[in-house]
Every structure is written in structure tokens, then in C-alpha cells.
Design an enzyme around this catalytic site. Structure first.
Site, PDB file in Angstrom:
ATOM      1  N   LYS A  33       0.853  -1.204   0.000  1.00  0.00           N
ATOM      2  CA  LYS A  33       0.000   0.000   0.000  1.00  0.00           C
ATOM      3  C   LYS A  33       0.884   1.248   0.000  1.00  0.00           C
ATOM      4  CE  LYS A  33      -4.118  -2.011   0.352  1.00  0.00           C
ATOM      5  NZ  LYS A  33      -5.117  -1.948  -0.739  1.00  0.00           N
ATOM      6  N   ALA A  70       3.095   6.944   0.982  1.00  0.00           N
ATOM      7  CA  ALA A  70       2.040   7.623   0.212  1.00  0.00           C
ATOM      8  C   ALA A  70       1.123   8.444   1.109  1.00  0.00           C
ATOM      9  CB  ALA A  70       1.220   6.597  -0.561  1.00  0.00           C
ATOM     10  N   LEU A  74      -5.976   6.707   2.874  1.00  0.00           N
ATOM     11  CA  LEU A  74      -7.223   7.387   2.512  1.00  0.00           C
ATOM     12  C   LEU A  74      -8.436   6.481   2.690  1.00  0.00           C
ATOM     13  CD1 LEU A  74      -5.856   9.267  -0.624  1.00  0.00           C
ATOM     14  CD2 LEU A  74      -6.416  10.276   1.593  1.00  0.00           C
ATOM     15  N   GLY A 117       1.027  12.813   4.595  1.00  0.00           N
ATOM     16  CA  GLY A 117       1.451  12.379   5.931  1.00  0.00           C
ATOM     17  C   GLY A 117       2.852  11.794   5.948  1.00  0.00           C
ATOM     18  N   GLU A 120       4.913  14.698   6.363  1.00  0.00           N
ATOM     19  CA  GLU A 120       4.761  15.174   7.754  1.00  0.00           C
ATOM     20  C   GLU A 120       5.634  14.333   8.691  1.00  0.00           C
ATOM     21  OE1 GLU A 120       0.277  15.052   7.559  1.00  0.00           O
ATOM     22  OE2 GLU A 120       0.532  16.969   8.561  1.00  0.00           O
ATOM     23  N   GLU A 140      -3.206  17.070  -0.424  1.00  0.00           N
ATOM     24  CA  GLU A 140      -4.408  17.267   0.384  1.00  0.00           C
ATOM     25  C   GLU A 140      -5.407  18.185  -0.331  1.00  0.00           C
ATOM     26  OE1 GLU A 140      -1.381  17.042   1.518  1.00  0.00           O
ATOM     27  OE2 GLU A 140      -1.336  16.040   3.465  1.00  0.00           O
ATOM     28  N   ARG A 143      -7.361  16.303  -2.734  1.00  0.00           N
ATOM     29  CA  ARG A 143      -8.253  15.331  -2.096  1.00  0.00           C
ATOM     30  C   ARG A 143      -9.365  16.016  -1.298  1.00  0.00           C
ATOM     31  NH1 ARG A 143      -6.104  11.965  -5.232  1.00  0.00           N
ATOM     32  NH2 ARG A 143      -4.050  11.126  -4.757  1.00  0.00           N
ATOM     33  N   GLY A 148      -2.913  17.056   8.651  1.00  0.00           N
ATOM     34  CA  GLY A 148      -3.410  16.803  10.004  1.00  0.00           C
ATOM     35  C   GLY A 148      -2.367  16.180  10.915  1.00  0.00           C
TER      36      GLY A 148
HETATM   37  C1  1HE Z   1      -3.176   3.784  -0.877  1.00  0.00           C
HETATM   38  C2  1HE Z   1      -2.566   5.047  -0.731  1.00  0.00           C
HETATM   39  C3  1HE Z   1      -3.086   5.924   0.287  1.00  0.00           C
HETATM   40  C4  1HE Z   1      -1.575   4.003  -2.322  1.00  0.00           C
HETATM   41  N1  1HE Z   1      -4.116   5.476   1.023  1.00  0.00           N
HETATM   42  N2  1HE Z   1      -4.216   3.401  -0.117  1.00  0.00           N
HETATM   43  N3  1HE Z   1      -1.901  10.436  -0.357  1.00  0.00           N
HETATM   44  C5  1HE Z   1      -2.125  10.465  -1.678  1.00  0.00           C
HETATM   45  O1  1HE Z   1      -3.016  11.110  -2.172  1.00  0.00           O
HETATM   46  C6  1HE Z   1      -1.194   9.609  -2.505  1.00  0.00           C
HETATM   47  C7  1HE Z   1      -1.980   8.478  -3.148  1.00  0.00           C
HETATM   48  N4  1HE Z   1      -1.100   7.480  -3.762  1.00  0.00           N
HETATM   49  C8  1HE Z   1      -0.547   7.636  -4.992  1.00  0.00           C
HETATM   50  O2  1HE Z   1      -0.564   8.686  -5.604  1.00  0.00           O
HETATM   51  C9  1HE Z   1       0.133   6.424  -5.571  1.00  0.00           C
HETATM   52  O3  1HE Z   1      -0.340   5.279  -4.878  1.00  0.00           O
HETATM   53  C10 1HE Z   1       1.693   6.445  -5.467  1.00  0.00           C
HETATM   54  C11 1HE Z   1       2.250   7.489  -6.432  1.00  0.00           C
HETATM   55  C12 1HE Z   1       2.178   6.714  -4.073  1.00  0.00           C
HETATM   56  C13 1HE Z   1       2.228   5.045  -5.881  1.00  0.00           C
HETATM   57  O4  1HE Z   1       1.740   4.698  -7.150  1.00  0.00           O
HETATM   58  P1  1HE Z   1       1.831   3.170  -7.621  1.00  0.00           P
HETATM   59  O5  1HE Z   1       1.342   3.107  -9.043  1.00  0.00           O
HETATM   60  O6  1HE Z   1       3.180   2.638  -7.323  1.00  0.00           O
HETATM   61  O7  1HE Z   1       0.836   2.347  -6.670  1.00  0.00           O
HETATM   62  P2  1HE Z   1      -0.776   2.295  -6.672  1.00  0.00           P
HETATM   63  O8  1HE Z   1      -1.248   1.241  -7.627  1.00  0.00           O
HETATM   64  O9  1HE Z   1      -1.373   3.639  -6.828  1.00  0.00           O
HETATM   65  O10 1HE Z   1      -1.070   1.829  -5.172  1.00  0.00           O
HETATM   66  C14 1HE Z   1      -0.813   0.506  -4.728  1.00  0.00           C
HETATM   67  C15 1HE Z   1      -1.867   0.206  -3.670  1.00  0.00           C
HETATM   68  O11 1HE Z   1      -1.693   1.103  -2.571  1.00  0.00           O
HETATM   69  C16 1HE Z   1      -3.294   0.464  -4.177  1.00  0.00           C
HETATM   70  O12 1HE Z   1      -4.143  -0.437  -3.517  1.00  0.00           O
HETATM   71  P3  1HE Z   1      -4.669  -1.791  -4.235  1.00  0.00           P
HETATM   72  O13 1HE Z   1      -5.549  -2.440  -3.215  1.00  0.00           O
HETATM   73  O14 1HE Z   1      -5.379  -1.310  -5.477  1.00  0.00           O
HETATM   74  O15 1HE Z   1      -3.424  -2.603  -4.554  1.00  0.00           O
HETATM   75  C17 1HE Z   1      -3.579   1.865  -3.682  1.00  0.00           C
HETATM   76  O16 1HE Z   1      -4.958   2.124  -3.524  1.00  0.00           O
HETATM   77  C18 1HE Z   1      -2.881   1.839  -2.344  1.00  0.00           C
HETATM   78  N5  1HE Z   1      -2.547   3.172  -1.870  1.00  0.00           N
HETATM   79  N6  1HE Z   1      -1.579   5.163  -1.628  1.00  0.00           N
HETATM   80  C19 1HE Z   1      -4.655   4.246   0.816  1.00  0.00           C
HETATM   81  N7  1HE Z   1      -2.552   7.114   0.527  1.00  0.00           N
HETATM   82  C20 1HE Z   1      -2.699  13.300   8.677  1.00  0.00           C
HETATM   83  S1  1HE Z   1      -3.307  14.036   7.313  1.00  0.00           S
HETATM   84  C21 1HE Z   1      -2.343  13.602   5.994  1.00  0.00           C
HETATM   85  C22 1HE Z   1      -3.135  13.733   4.737  1.00  0.00           C
HETATM   86  C23 1HE Z   1      -2.480  12.993   3.607  1.00  0.00           C
HETATM   87  O17 1HE Z   1      -1.523  12.293   3.747  1.00  0.00           O
HETATM   88  S2  1HE Z   1      -3.192  13.249   2.080  1.00  0.00           S
HETATM   89  C24 1HE Z   1      -2.161  12.396   0.972  1.00  0.00           C
HETATM   90  C25 1HE Z   1      -2.724  11.058   0.621  1.00  0.00           C
END
Ligand code: 1HE
Length: 267
Positions: A33, A70, A74, A117, A120, A140, A143, A148
């Protein structure tokens, strides 16, 4: 490797920990993940930083897989109502405070996505070592949420309010080279080299006088935030506390008697 409270159903742990001498290496272990920070990951970090053995003198945080993290998981975000969300964020604050204002220096080894995060968490560490694959983002804004995990407090101090605002408003990312230039990471190393360099740095800082590391972790950030008059007084107190400690006296004596290394451009 030992397991912690953030254990998963299948028996592994979301954060692995192992010792290299007096350095503890905590490895984010949810590569499938992309090391997204679920409650289990944050609980595991909490446990590690709450139960450091007394002889541990520094910690390295690195990650399994090609990405550091990542960010917030979410898929868990939708489960919480308003009061639960506030408490969830406060929970992250408590854990990241343990990292930033704990007993020992913490070095982060960054690569790939250092997002939301994940950034962070990196910002709560004292030293960041990045590989060329590292990139930094705060999606963020995209999204529909806000930071946070202490990001709005720590990141402006690291990279500036204007850059953070741009990152969150527009989704702009910074690459590893840019991250070095604007001060997100203090070191940029080759591919696959961040954990090794982070360990080297950890060993170096672990060799500092205890009072010096205490002053750097606990006093310096407070002095930097204080009004100058208060800052000068606090600085004098820390200068006196460190220089009069027996360890400092010995180190000064070593230098004066030509037993200590000189400070060269390569130091
Ligand atoms: C996740 C998450 C996640 C991956 N929460 N499940 N963060 C984001 O908005 C970043 C979101 N992630 C991405 O943009 C991409 O996943 C990556 C660029 C990091 C990696 O891409 P990739 O092609 O290597 O992997 P993928 O196919 O997108 O992800 C692999 C799996 O991880 C997939 O799940 P699967 O069940 O389909 O295999 C994704 O859904 C899962 N995954 N990132 C949940 N973030 C305290 S407040 C802080 C606020 C924040 O951090 S907001 C930023 C959130």
C-alpha cells in the site's frame, strides 16, 4: 526484527525494528500500500518510540519498497466523523511529537513518494537523507482535505509558507534535487544509498555529547521560535549546561592536547 503493536492480522508488523549496535532502525513495512499510514502504522511507530531501550542513541526511519510513504491511508478517512477526525489528527500529533521531541536524534531515509502524511513524518525527523527518486507532494488540496499530522506547523518552518501553500493549492511537487535546494532534505545520495548513509549519520550523531543532542533536539527549535531576548537567555543556559558537563571538558582537553581531529572541508 521485532514486532510491535501495529501487528497485522497475517502476523507481520506495519513497522519493523531492528538494532545495529546502539542505533534502532524502524522500517515502514506496508509496501503493498506504498507505506500508506493507516492507524496500524501510526500505532506501531508510537510503540517503537515509546519503548526505546535506554542504550539506543539514535533512530533511522526507512521504508520497504520503492516509496517512503504515500501519506495518510485514505481508505480509513471515510470511517471517521468530525470528533473522531479531530482526535485522529491529535493522535498523529502525539506520536510525531514523540519522534521530534524524544530522547534521541531521528534520521529519515527518503525515496520515491514522500507524500502528505509521509512528508509530515519526515518533517518530524531531525535529519532527512534523500535518494534521487524521492519526490515531495501535499495532495491534500486535490483530495479536498488538509494536513493533520503537524504539517502546517512543521513544513512552513522547513520550506516556507509560500511553497507549502503552492504545493497544497496547485498540487506542485518537488523532486529530490529541488528538495535539497529548498531545504526539505539535508542530504542527497545515490540510488539505494539513503539507509546506509542515514545509519552512518546516526552513528555520528550518537557519538555526540548527550547534552549537545539534548540542546539540539529540545532547545534549538524553541530558541528559534522564541522572542530574541528569551532566546539569548535560553542559549546562555544551554551553553553553560553543555560546556560545564564532564564530557565537554574531556573533549576540550582532547583538542587542546592534540588528541582530537581537526575541522577540515571534508569533516
Ligand atoms: C493507498 C494510498 C493511500 C496508495 N491510502 N491506499 N496520499 C495520496 O493522495 C497519494 C496516493 N497514492 C498515490 O498517488 C500512488 O499510490 C503512489 C504514487 C504513491 C504510488 O503509485 P503506484 O502506481 O506505485 O501504486 P498504486 O497502484 O497507486 O497503489 C498501490 C496500492 O496502494 C493500491 O491499492 P490496491 O488495493 O489497489 O493494490 C492503492 O490504492 C494503495 N494506496 N496510496 C490508501 N494514501 C494526517 S493528514 C495527511 C493527509 C495525507 O496524507 S493526504 C495524501 C494522501
Amino acid at each position: 526484527m521485532t514486532q510491535s503493536q501495529g501487528a497485522r492480522a497475517e502476523g507481520g508488523s506495519y513497522v519493523l525494528s531492528r538494532r545495529e549496535g546502539n542505533i534502532l532502525i524502524a522500517t515502514l513495512n506496508r509496501a503493498e500500500k506504498r507505506n500508506a499510514m493507516s492507524d496500524g502504522v501510526v500505532r506501531a511507530l508510537d510503540e517503537i518510540f515509546s519503548t526505546l531501550d535506554e542504550d539506543i542513541a539514535a533512530v533511522v526511519i526507512d521504508a520497504q519498497g520503492p516509496h517512503f510513504s504515500a501519506g495518510l491511508d485514505l481508505s480509513e478517512l471515510t470511517k471517521r466523523d468530525l470528533p473522531q477526525s479531530v482526535m485522529h489528527s491529535r493522535g498523529w500529533h502525539a506520536v510525531f511529537e514523540k519522534i521530534q521531541f524524544g530522547r534521541v536524534p531521528v534520521i529519515a531515509a527518503l525515496k520515491g513518494a514522500v507524500i502528505g502524511g509521509g512528508l509530515e513524518l519526515a518533517a518530524a525527523c531531525h535529519i532527512r537523507v534523500a535518494e534521487p527518486s524521492a519526490y515531495y507532494a501535499l495532495p491534500e488540496g486535490q483530495r479536498g482535505i488538509f494536513v493533520g499530522g503537524g504539517g502546517s506547523v512543521r513544513l512552513p518552518r522547513l520550506l516556507g509558507v509560500a511553497r507549502m501553500m503552492d504545493m497544497m493549492m496547485t498540487g506542485r511537487t518537488y523532486n529530490a534535487q529541488e528538495g535539497l535546494a529548498i531545504g526539505i532534505a539535508q542530504y542527497l545520495v545515490g540510488d539505494g544509498e539513503a539507509p546506509g548513509r542515514a545509519l552512518e549519520i546516526a552513528r555520528k550523531v550518537a557519538g555526540n555529547a548527550m547534552m549537545t543532542n539534548f540542546a539540539l533536539i529540545h532547545a534549538l527549535p524553541r530558541i528559534a521560535e522564541a522572542d530574541p531576548a528569551t532566546g539569548y537567555v535560553l542559549e546562555s543556559m544551554m551553553a553553560a549546561a553543555s560546556s560545564t558537563a564532564p564530557e565537554a571538558q574531556k573533549r576540550l582537553d582532547d583538542f587542546l592536547n592534540k588528541r582530537a581531529g581537526k575541522i577540515t572541508p571534508q569533516s
